[in-house]
Scaffold this motif. Sequence first.
Motif, mmCIF file in Angstrom:
data_model
loop_
_atom_site.group_PDB
_atom_site.id
_atom_site.type_symbol
_atom_site.label_atom_id
_atom_site.label_comp_id
_atom_site.label_asym_id
_atom_site.label_seq_id
_atom_site.Cartn_x
_atom_site.Cartn_y
_atom_site.Cartn_z
ATOM 1 N N VAL A 173 -4.384 -2.649 4.159
ATOM 2 C CA VAL A 173 -4.172 -1.834 2.960
ATOM 3 C C VAL A 173 -5.082 -0.612 2.999
ATOM 4 C CG1 VAL A 173 -4.512 -1.777 0.439
ATOM 5 C CG2 VAL A 173 -3.343 -3.723 1.509
ATOM 6 N N ALA A 229 0.835 -1.207 0.000
ATOM 7 C CA ALA A 229 0.000 0.000 0.000
ATOM 8 C C ALA A 229 0.866 1.252 0.000
ATOM 9 C CB ALA A 229 -0.944 -0.005 1.203
ATOM 10 N N GLN A 286 -6.688 0.356 -3.927
ATOM 11 C CA GLN A 286 -6.795 -0.770 -2.988
ATOM 12 C C GLN A 286 -6.962 -2.085 -3.750
ATOM 13 O OE1 GLN A 286 -9.478 -0.220 0.367
ATOM 14 N NE2 GLN A 286 -10.211 -2.310 0.130
ATOM 15 N N LEU A 311 -3.743 3.258 3.174
ATOM 16 C CA LEU A 311 -4.047 4.241 2.130
ATOM 17 C C LEU A 311 -4.669 5.497 2.723
ATOM 18 C CD1 LEU A 311 -5.298 1.937 -0.762
ATOM 19 C CD2 LEU A 311 -3.089 3.127 -0.580
#
Length: 123
Positions: A92, A20, A114, A96
Amino acid sequence: MTAADLGDVPPDLRDAVAAALDAAEVKDGHLAVALVDADRIRELNRDHRDRDQATDVLAFPVDGTEPVAGPRELGDVVICPEHTEDLREAAVHGTLHLCGFDHETDQGKMLDVQASVMGTLER
């Protein structure tokens, strides 16, 4: 692979967090990921978002998304395993958010990133 400090990330989630960060082009910084029970995530959600319910993942950014000199303190991701089907995807998602993505305002960009990250991870 990013040079971010992942020492405060559970070992089984480090690959997801690193992927990520790479996708967000964040190369240097620190973040933590904590796994909590439903009562704790509900308390955090209530105290910080005025939503009195348990949820899957929350993100608490520290330094924001603007460039800083040296490593950034990205913040904390809190995940409730009881409310998520995939811990790696939750990691993730939260990462983000720490990198400045917001699926509520970016017309799907975060969710596209994602999905792309999840596609690169071995299941």
